[in-house]
Design an enzyme around this catalytic site. Sequence first.
Site, short mmCIF file in Angstrom:
data_model
loop_
_atom_site.label_atom_id
_atom_site.label_comp_id
_atom_site.label_asym_id
_atom_site.label_seq_id
_atom_site.Cartn_x
_atom_site.Cartn_y
_atom_site.Cartn_z
N ASP A 185 63.43 45.05 56.17
CA ASP A 185 62.77 44.24 55.45
C ASP A 185 62.08 43.60 54.16
O ASP A 185 62.67 43.85 53.34
CB ASP A 185 60.82 45.18 55.32
CG ASP A 185 60.03 44.64 54.79
OD1 ASP A 185 59.99 43.87 54.18
OD2 ASP A 185 58.90 45.53 54.83
N LEU A 234 66.63 38.04 64.73
CA LEU A 234 66.35 38.17 65.40
C LEU A 234 64.98 36.95 65.96
O LEU A 234 64.57 37.23 67.31
CB LEU A 234 65.83 39.41 66.32
CG LEU A 234 67.02 40.79 65.59
CD1 LEU A 234 66.27 41.96 66.00
CD2 LEU A 234 68.15 40.30 66.67
N GLY A 235 64.69 36.15 65.35
CA GLY A 235 63.81 35.00 65.55
C GLY A 235 64.58 33.97 66.48
O GLY A 235 65.52 33.97 67.08
N GLN A 236 63.97 32.67 66.14
CA GLN A 236 63.76 32.25 67.26
C GLN A 236 65.04 31.49 66.58
O GLN A 236 66.48 31.21 66.91
CB GLN A 236 62.62 30.24 66.99
CG GLN A 236 63.54 30.08 68.22
CD GLN A 236 62.15 28.54 68.48
OE1 GLN A 236 62.26 28.40 66.82
NE2 GLN A 236 62.04 27.44 68.82
N LYS A 257 55.83 26.34 51.22
CA LYS A 257 57.13 25.82 51.68
C LYS A 257 58.09 24.80 50.36
O LYS A 257 58.32 24.98 49.83
CB LYS A 257 57.27 24.87 52.91
CG LYS A 257 57.52 25.93 54.08
CD LYS A 257 59.16 26.75 54.04
CE LYS A 257 59.04 27.53 55.69
NZ LYS A 257 60.09 28.46 55.69
N TYR A 312 50.87 27.30 55.02
CA TYR A 312 52.40 27.63 55.27
C TYR A 312 52.78 26.14 54.61
O TYR A 312 54.53 26.39 53.63
CB TYR A 312 52.86 27.08 56.75
CG TYR A 312 54.16 27.37 57.35
CD1 TYR A 312 55.04 28.65 57.36
CD2 TYR A 312 54.58 26.18 57.90
CE1 TYR A 312 56.20 28.14 57.85
CE2 TYR A 312 56.30 25.90 57.97
CZ TYR A 312 56.46 27.02 58.53
OH TYR A 312 58.06 26.47 59.28
N ILE A 349 62.85 43.00 60.84
CA ILE A 349 62.26 44.09 60.04
C ILE A 349 61.99 44.60 61.99
O ILE A 349 61.63 45.82 61.63
CB ILE A 349 61.13 43.33 60.20
CG1 ILE A 349 60.61 44.81 59.39
CG2 ILE A 349 60.58 42.75 60.91
CD1 ILE A 349 58.71 44.09 58.12
#
Length: 318
Positions: A51, A10-12, A145, A141, A35
């Site tokens: 989750d 449901l994210g970008q 990665k 971040y 989530i």
Amino acid sequence: MTKILVTGALGQIGSELTTKLIEVYGKDNVIATDIKNPKDNHLDVTYRKLDVTDIETWSDLIKSNEITEVYHLAAMLSATAAKYPLKGWELNTAPLLGLLNMANDLGIEKIFWPSSIAVYGRDAVKDFTPQGSRKNPQSLYGIAKVSGEGFCELYNKEYDVDVRSIRYPGLISWKTLPGGGTTDYAVDIYYKALEEGYYSCFLSEDTELPMMYMDDAVRATIELMQAPKENISVHSAYNIHGTAFTPKQIAQEIKKHISNFEIEYNPDYRQRIADSWPHSINDDVANRDWGWKAEYDLEKMTKVMLEKLSDKLKKPYK
Ligand code: NAD
Ligand code: AKB
């Protein structure tokens, strides 16, 4: 038969990538997870609340649905991870490792996990950063990665897990809002240009960053995942180039359509993260291995973004 499970659907990126996967593989062969509660699901496909830090439930879902491909997108983006380093580290590393670790036992044939241009830091070549340029990121971040890329390489080399990855640049889309990234200004600016004719930018006017229109990013992902295994020479993550610009340049492009648009620059904590990232990306290796080539530059993207958002927001500008 390909059966796909998407995390962070449901994210970008998830919202648009899942829609494309449904188009390519059929609605019955895709399961979207996130989530968020089912009432927040806007995708027309089977949805399960998951989750990804709960590896046992994730594994049961993969087993019971005979999943063959996982697109693992759930993560915390750079600006939010800078605020919540421990949570960011836990979400952005352990679930990927858990997934790679269970891949062979669960019969997963292919995994997609996105990396980011954030893997490059202070000592990388800044302009058209080559695939192999130094990776010593200055953001939590980016460090996560780089670790993720290391996990992917390790599980590919040691256990023959077919995991594929792309270092996405900042992604620009009109359907779903981005969530907590340093490049989010390049989406916000279009909304504010249409809604208020004014934007206060959290990066300085000359901060050049690699960016990409979402259609290109989704196409790159599908093309990489469909490429023959023997063509894949990079098992960490591929550089891909879309476009690159500064806040001043995107503002000038918007002004071509909305002549009274105004911008001010008020850099905040995100400026330091942006300053540590490349200006633009060299993607020769992706081009050679699976034929990658972007279709959208700043001009073409701005035209589409303004047209689509103007319809969505009911804010005519012509
Ligand atoms: P996003 O923040 O828009 O979406 C992430 C989704 O993950 C959200 O829907 C969220 O609800 C979900 N999520 C959060 N915690 C979860 C958990 N514990 N379990 C399950 N789901 C959870 O992010 P995005 O922009 O779609 O990014 C997806 C991936 O692409 C991330 O790995 C990100 O680092 C990477 N990426 C994104 C960009 C970009 O510009 N959007 C650029 C480079 C890399
Ligand atoms: C972010 O800004 O965190 C993301 C990315 C480039 O990884 N858009």
